[in-house]
Design a protein around this motif. Sequence first.
Motif, PDB file in Angstrom:
ATOM      1  N   THR A   1       0.800  -1.231   0.000  1.00 54.56           N
ATOM      2  CA  THR A   1       0.000   0.000   0.000  1.00 54.56           C
ATOM      3  C   THR A   1       0.831   1.279   0.000  1.00 54.56           C
ATOM      4  O   THR A   1       0.321   2.344  -0.364  1.00 54.56           O
ATOM      5  CB  THR A   1      -0.914   0.040   1.236  1.00 54.56           C
ATOM      6  OG1 THR A   1      -0.085   0.089   2.419  1.00 54.56           O
ATOM      7  CG2 THR A   1      -1.807  -1.185   1.287  1.00 54.56           C
TER       8      THR A   1
ATOM      9  N   LYS B   1      -6.802  -5.937  -3.769  1.00 57.85           N
ATOM     10  CA  LYS B   1      -7.224  -4.759  -4.540  1.00 57.85           C
ATOM     11  C   LYS B   1      -8.081  -3.833  -3.688  1.00 57.85           C
ATOM     12  O   LYS B   1      -7.965  -2.596  -3.769  1.00 57.85           O
ATOM     13  CB  LYS B   1      -7.994  -5.197  -5.781  1.00 57.85           C
ATOM     14  CG  LYS B   1      -8.289  -4.068  -6.736  1.00 57.85           C
ATOM     15  CD  LYS B   1      -8.877  -4.578  -8.043  1.00 57.85           C
ATOM     16  CE  LYS B   1      -9.107  -3.429  -9.013  1.00 57.85           C
ATOM     17  NZ  LYS B   1      -9.664  -3.911 -10.305  1.00 57.85           N
ATOM     18  N   VAL B   2      -8.936  -4.400  -2.849  1.00 58.43           N
ATOM     19  CA  VAL B   2      -9.754  -3.588  -1.953  1.00 58.43           C
ATOM     20  C   VAL B   2      -8.863  -2.800  -0.989  1.00 58.43           C
ATOM     21  O   VAL B   2      -9.056  -1.598  -0.763  1.00 58.43           O
ATOM     22  CB  VAL B   2     -10.744  -4.470  -1.168  1.00 58.43           C
ATOM     23  CG1 VAL B   2     -11.388  -3.685  -0.025  1.00 58.43           C
ATOM     24  CG2 VAL B   2     -11.821  -5.014  -2.090  1.00 58.43           C
TER      25      VAL B   2
ATOM     26  N   ARG C   1      -5.709  -1.925  -1.350  1.00 60.86           N
ATOM     27  CA  ARG C   1      -4.967  -0.886  -2.076  1.00 60.86           C
ATOM     28  C   ARG C   1      -5.861   0.317  -2.380  1.00 60.86           C
ATOM     29  O   ARG C   1      -5.439   1.475  -2.249  1.00 60.86           O
ATOM     30  CB  ARG C   1      -4.406  -1.445  -3.381  1.00 60.86           C
ATOM     31  CG  ARG C   1      -3.257  -2.440  -3.200  1.00 60.86           C
ATOM     32  CD  ARG C   1      -2.885  -3.051  -4.553  1.00 60.86           C
ATOM     33  NE  ARG C   1      -1.845  -4.047  -4.430  1.00 60.86           N
ATOM     34  CZ  ARG C   1      -0.543  -3.800  -4.526  1.00 60.86           C
ATOM     35  NH1 ARG C   1      -0.130  -2.570  -4.742  1.00 60.86           N
ATOM     36  NH2 ARG C   1       0.343  -4.770  -4.410  1.00 60.86           N
ATOM     37  N   THR C   2      -7.075   0.053  -2.792  1.00 60.34           N
ATOM     38  CA  THR C   2      -8.002   1.140  -3.149  1.00 60.34           C
ATOM     39  C   THR C   2      -8.343   1.980  -1.924  1.00 60.34           C
ATOM     40  O   THR C   2      -8.334   3.218  -1.973  1.00 60.34           O
ATOM     41  CB  THR C   2      -9.285   0.564  -3.771  1.00 60.34           C
ATOM     42  OG1 THR C   2      -8.960  -0.204  -4.923  1.00 60.34           O
ATOM     43  CG2 THR C   2     -10.232   1.695  -4.179  1.00 60.34           C
TER      44      THR C   2
ATOM     45  N   GLU D   1      -5.533   4.289  -0.981  1.00 64.02           N
ATOM     46  CA  GLU D   1      -5.479   5.503  -1.796  1.00 64.02           C
ATOM     47  C   GLU D   1      -6.554   6.501  -1.371  1.00 64.02           C
ATOM     48  O   GLU D   1      -6.315   7.719  -1.357  1.00 64.02           O
ATOM     49  CB  GLU D   1      -5.647   5.145  -3.279  1.00 64.02           C
ATOM     50  CG  GLU D   1      -4.481   4.394  -3.874  1.00 64.02           C
ATOM     51  CD  GLU D   1      -3.175   5.176  -3.744  1.00 64.02           C
ATOM     52  OE1 GLU D   1      -3.192   6.400  -3.988  1.00 64.02           O
ATOM     53  OE2 GLU D   1      -2.156   4.573  -3.379  1.00 64.02           O
ATOM     54  N   ILE D   2      -7.741   6.005  -1.036  1.00 69.57           N
ATOM     55  CA  ILE D   2      -8.815   6.904  -0.577  1.00 69.57           C
ATOM     56  C   ILE D   2      -8.393   7.623   0.700  1.00 69.57           C
ATOM     57  O   ILE D   2      -8.583   8.841   0.844  1.00 69.57           O
ATOM     58  CB  ILE D   2     -10.113   6.100  -0.347  1.00 69.57           C
ATOM     59  CG1 ILE D   2     -10.663   5.564  -1.675  1.00 69.57           C
ATOM     60  CG2 ILE D   2     -11.168   6.971   0.347  1.00 69.57           C
ATOM     61  CD1 ILE D   2     -11.828   4.602  -1.513  1.00 69.57           C
TER      62      ILE D   2
ATOM     63  N   HIS E   1     -17.460   4.975  -2.825  1.00 67.45           N
ATOM     64  CA  HIS E   1     -16.517   4.679  -3.909  1.00 67.45           C
ATOM     65  C   HIS E   1     -17.023   3.501  -4.744  1.00 67.45           C
ATOM     66  O   HIS E   1     -17.414   2.468  -4.194  1.00 67.45           O
ATOM     67  CB  HIS E   1     -15.138   4.341  -3.342  1.00 67.45           C
ATOM     68  CG  HIS E   1     -14.099   4.153  -4.408  1.00 67.45           C
ATOM     69  ND1 HIS E   1     -13.450   5.199  -5.018  1.00 67.45           N
ATOM     70  CD2 HIS E   1     -13.611   3.013  -4.995  1.00 67.45           C
ATOM     71  CE1 HIS E   1     -12.605   4.732  -5.910  1.00 67.45           C
ATOM     72  NE2 HIS E   1     -12.685   3.411  -5.922  1.00 67.45           N
TER      73      HIS E   1
ATOM     74  N   PHE F   1     -16.324   0.548  -6.149  1.00 68.80           N
ATOM     75  CA  PHE F   1     -15.370  -0.556  -6.279  1.00 68.80           C
ATOM     76  C   PHE F   1     -15.791  -1.463  -7.439  1.00 68.80           C
ATOM     77  O   PHE F   1     -16.982  -1.774  -7.601  1.00 68.80           O
ATOM     78  CB  PHE F   1     -15.319  -1.373  -4.986  1.00 68.80           C
ATOM     79  CG  PHE F   1     -14.646  -0.670  -3.846  1.00 68.80           C
ATOM     80  CD1 PHE F   1     -13.304  -0.877  -3.584  1.00 68.80           C
ATOM     81  CD2 PHE F   1     -15.360   0.205  -3.030  1.00 68.80           C
ATOM     82  CE1 PHE F   1     -12.672  -0.230  -2.524  1.00 68.80           C
ATOM     83  CE2 PHE F   1     -14.743   0.847  -1.965  1.00 68.80           C
ATOM     84  CZ  PHE F   1     -13.397   0.640  -1.715  1.00 68.80           C
ATOM     85  N   HIS F   2     -14.817  -1.909  -8.194  1.00 71.65           N
ATOM     86  CA  HIS F   2     -15.110  -2.794  -9.325  1.00 71.65           C
ATOM     87  C   HIS F   2     -15.636  -4.138  -8.810  1.00 71.65           C
ATOM     88  O   HIS F   2     -15.029  -4.759  -7.937  1.00 71.65           O
ATOM     89  CB  HIS F   2     -13.836  -3.021 -10.151  1.00 71.65           C
ATOM     90  CG  HIS F   2     -14.043  -3.953 -11.299  1.00 71.65           C
ATOM     91  ND1 HIS F   2     -14.769  -3.602 -12.412  1.00 71.65           N
ATOM     92  CD2 HIS F   2     -13.634  -5.247 -11.485  1.00 71.65           C
ATOM     93  CE1 HIS F   2     -14.794  -4.621 -13.252  1.00 71.65           C
ATOM     94  NE2 HIS F   2     -14.104  -5.634 -12.708  1.00 71.65           N
TER      95      HIS F   2
ATOM     96  N   GLN G   1     -18.220  -4.714  -6.965  1.00 64.95           N
ATOM     97  CA  GLN G   1     -18.644  -4.708  -5.557  1.00 64.95           C
ATOM     98  C   GLN G   1     -19.992  -5.385  -5.346  1.00 64.95           C
ATOM     99  O   GLN G   1     -20.302  -5.802  -4.223  1.00 64.95           O
ATOM    100  CB  GLN G   1     -18.688  -3.278  -5.041  1.00 64.95           C
ATOM    101  CG  GLN G   1     -19.732  -2.382  -5.699  1.00 64.95           C
ATOM    102  CD  GLN G   1     -19.692  -0.955  -5.159  1.00 64.95           C
ATOM    103  OE1 GLN G   1     -18.793  -0.598  -4.421  1.00 64.95           O
ATOM    104  NE2 GLN G   1     -20.685  -0.164  -5.529  1.00 64.95           N
TER     105      GLN G   1
END
Length: 296
Positions: free
Chosen positions: A160, A210-211, A213-214, A217-218, A263, A265-266, A268
């Motif tokens: 991260t 991926k969750v 990491r996202t 960033e948020i 957000h 999320f792809h 989700q």
Amino acid sequence: MMKLDILVVDDEPTILELVEAVLTHDGHHVDVAHSGEEAWKVFENGNYALVISDVVMPGMSGIDLLKAIKQIDADTQVIIMTSHAELNTAIEALRSNAYDYLRKPFEDLAEISRVVQRVEEKIELIQRNKVLLEELKMKNEEATRTSDILRELATQDGPTGLCNQRYLLELLGTEVERSKRYKHSFSLLFLAVDHFLKIHDAQGYPAGDKVVRTISEILKKNTRKSNVVARHGFGTFAMILPEISREEALFVAERMRTFVAEHPFHGQEAYPGGNITISVGIATFPYDGIDRKSLI
């Protein structure tokens, strides 16, 4: 031996011709000047490793020329030519950083070559030292870069880029001591991804990663630079909010919760509950704890 660019200065044409002939025969490139003023102009427009100058000349003396040269380039070597009656002046020249002196009239022309050869050796030594210093500088810079990289690796969570847990605890201890000293409050947030193990089990490690990491960033994008954002565990994060009260921390926590909940999320819709959310816990120093352990 190396060949030099040499400037010879004297108001006596015979001396100029003589010294020029000896040094040219030795393979050096030689320019001449008939006065200190002329020599200064030539020197400013050239690149001379060595200047050989008479001491007594009309106008600008050899000592004045020597001092002017050294102010521009301390590595330029200067040899002073002087008569027996001017030895005190030669001593003054040596104190002004002249390399050596030659006595006129020349009893042995080979002495000119010998003195210049010693200058060559000194110039070679200076150049080698410069190379060594440059190499040392590059090694030091490389060592500094390596040290910075190692420091980052020691304090950052690799996936991260946030502070890692060990560094979080170190910073938290520092913030406790600072807040005690200045009688400030600060708040600590723990943020946990809801149902993270279910997400991980249902979608696999790549989806869970991926969750994480996202969300990282948020959190980084929506917090002040003075705040510390860290990864605390597999699906948990922490934030240190310096000089932030409980009420302000509640506001920050709600903002972070909202940013994550809203957000897109792809994929989700496949997660438990159809979206990704977080829960946030708050502890404020000194009301909820006066040391690192009690705050956590």
